[in-house]
Design a protein around this motif. Structure first.
Motif, PDB file in Angstrom:
ATOM      1  N   LYS A  86       1.780  -8.306  -3.057  1.00  0.00           N
ATOM      2  CA  LYS A  86       2.611  -9.504  -2.915  1.00  0.00           C
ATOM      3  C   LYS A  86       3.621  -9.624  -4.062  1.00  0.00           C
ATOM      4  CE  LYS A  86      -0.708 -12.049  -0.155  1.00  0.00           C
ATOM      5  NZ  LYS A  86      -1.677 -13.154  -0.095  1.00  0.00           N
ATOM      6  N   GLN A  89       6.290  -7.004  -3.476  1.00  0.00           N
ATOM      7  CA  GLN A  89       7.149  -7.466  -2.386  1.00  0.00           C
ATOM      8  C   GLN A  89       8.177  -8.478  -2.912  1.00  0.00           C
ATOM      9  OE1 GLN A  89       5.110  -9.985   0.522  1.00  0.00           O
ATOM     10  NE2 GLN A  89       5.952  -8.667   2.129  1.00  0.00           N
ATOM     11  N   GLN A  93      12.157  -7.308  -2.792  1.00  0.00           N
ATOM     12  CA  GLN A  93      13.008  -7.912  -1.772  1.00  0.00           C
ATOM     13  C   GLN A  93      14.290  -8.513  -2.351  1.00  0.00           C
ATOM     14  OE1 GLN A  93      10.412 -10.608   0.251  1.00  0.00           O
ATOM     15  NE2 GLN A  93      10.569 -12.208  -1.280  1.00  0.00           N
ATOM     16  N   LEU A 108       9.188  -2.227   1.887  1.00  0.00           N
ATOM     17  CA  LEU A 108       8.717  -3.564   2.234  1.00  0.00           C
ATOM     18  C   LEU A 108       7.881  -3.544   3.505  1.00  0.00           C
ATOM     19  CD1 LEU A 108      11.888  -5.654   1.322  1.00  0.00           C
ATOM     20  CD2 LEU A 108       9.716  -5.544   0.064  1.00  0.00           C
ATOM     21  N   ALA A 109       8.242  -2.698   4.465  1.00  0.00           N
ATOM     22  CA  ALA A 109       7.446  -2.559   5.691  1.00  0.00           C
ATOM     23  C   ALA A 109       6.075  -1.968   5.371  1.00  0.00           C
ATOM     24  CB  ALA A 109       8.185  -1.703   6.710  1.00  0.00           C
ATOM     25  N   ILE A 111       4.453  -2.269   2.527  1.00  0.00           N
ATOM     26  CA  ILE A 111       3.695  -3.340   1.868  1.00  0.00           C
ATOM     27  C   ILE A 111       3.156  -4.311   2.910  1.00  0.00           C
ATOM     28  CG2 ILE A 111       3.913  -5.368   0.365  1.00  0.00           C
ATOM     29  CD1 ILE A 111       5.903  -3.683  -1.320  1.00  0.00           C
ATOM     30  N   GLU A 112       4.004  -4.683   3.848  1.00  0.00           N
ATOM     31  CA  GLU A 112       3.578  -5.638   4.885  1.00  0.00           C
ATOM     32  C   GLU A 112       2.432  -5.076   5.715  1.00  0.00           C
ATOM     33  OE1 GLU A 112       3.201  -9.122   6.498  1.00  0.00           O
ATOM     34  OE2 GLU A 112       4.675  -8.759   4.931  1.00  0.00           O
ATOM     35  N   ARG A 113       2.480  -3.785   6.049  1.00  0.00           N
ATOM     36  CA  ARG A 113       1.379  -3.165   6.813  1.00  0.00           C
ATOM     37  C   ARG A 113       0.078  -3.207   6.024  1.00  0.00           C
ATOM     38  NH1 ARG A 113       5.399   0.531   8.114  1.00  0.00           N
ATOM     39  NH2 ARG A 113       4.580   2.101   6.703  1.00  0.00           N
ATOM     40  N   LEU A 115      -0.740  -5.307   3.594  1.00  0.00           N
ATOM     41  CA  LEU A 115      -1.195  -6.693   3.482  1.00  0.00           C
ATOM     42  C   LEU A 115      -1.869  -7.164   4.766  1.00  0.00           C
ATOM     43  CD1 LEU A 115       1.724  -8.360   1.495  1.00  0.00           C
ATOM     44  CD2 LEU A 115      -0.653  -8.091   0.742  1.00  0.00           C
ATOM     45  N   ARG A 116      -1.275  -6.842   5.914  1.00  0.00           N
ATOM     46  CA  ARG A 116      -1.886  -7.221   7.194  1.00  0.00           C
ATOM     47  C   ARG A 116      -3.253  -6.577   7.351  1.00  0.00           C
ATOM     48  NH1 ARG A 116       3.241  -6.488   9.545  1.00  0.00           N
ATOM     49  NH2 ARG A 116       2.576  -4.484  10.371  1.00  0.00           N
ATOM     50  N   GLU A 119      -5.758  -8.284   4.909  1.00  0.00           N
ATOM     51  CA  GLU A 119      -6.069  -9.657   5.303  1.00  0.00           C
ATOM     52  C   GLU A 119      -6.830  -9.715   6.615  1.00  0.00           C
ATOM     53  OE1 GLU A 119      -2.172 -11.419   4.993  1.00  0.00           O
ATOM     54  OE2 GLU A 119      -2.306 -11.517   2.805  1.00  0.00           O
TER      55      GLU A 119
END
Length: 124
Positions: A86, A89, A93, A108-109, A111-113, A115-116, A119
């Motif tokens: 986070k 990110q 960004q 960033l994509a 990182i988002e993968r 994190l998902r 979580e």
């Protein structure tokens, strides 16, 4: 020269004299070989040299945090990994894609993968 500085110098020697800073290139060499702690160390020298007002201060900090997140993943410390993802990110960004020859949008994509995944697995 400290032991750490000597190890960093050895890691970046092959990248001296190129278009981009040897520390920056050394970071990606280590990162791509999954040597995330070493990637952090290599880029930290460049980041600290930037000073807080340098144009790439947050960029390098974000990349260091990204490597740190993967260090935590390697040690199965999932919540600290998510926290560093986070932070990375938030720092990355701030920059357009590409920046310093790096596809920021792809990072960033990634990182988002992660994190998902962390979580949705409730950090287990």
């Amino acid at each position: 020269m400290s032991r750490k500085s000597g190890q960093i110098a050895a890691r970046i020697a092959q990248f001296q004299g190129r278009e981009l800073d040897a520390h920056y290139l050394g970071y990606f060499d280590c990162f791509n070989r999954q040597l995330f702690y070493e990637a952090h160390d290599v880029l930290e020298e460049l980041w600290l040299a930037q000073g807080k007002h340098g144009a790439n201060y947050a960029f390098y900090k974000g990349l260091i945090q990204l490597a740190g997140a993967f260090v935590h993943l390697q040690k199965n410390r999932l919540r600290p990994a998510a926290a560093l993802f986070k932070l990375a990110q938030a720092n990355l960004q701030k920059y357009p894609s590409p920046h310093e020859h790096l596809d920021i949008a792809a990072v960033l994509a990634l990182i988002e993968r992660w994190l998902r995944a962390l979580e949705s697995g409730r950090f287990e």
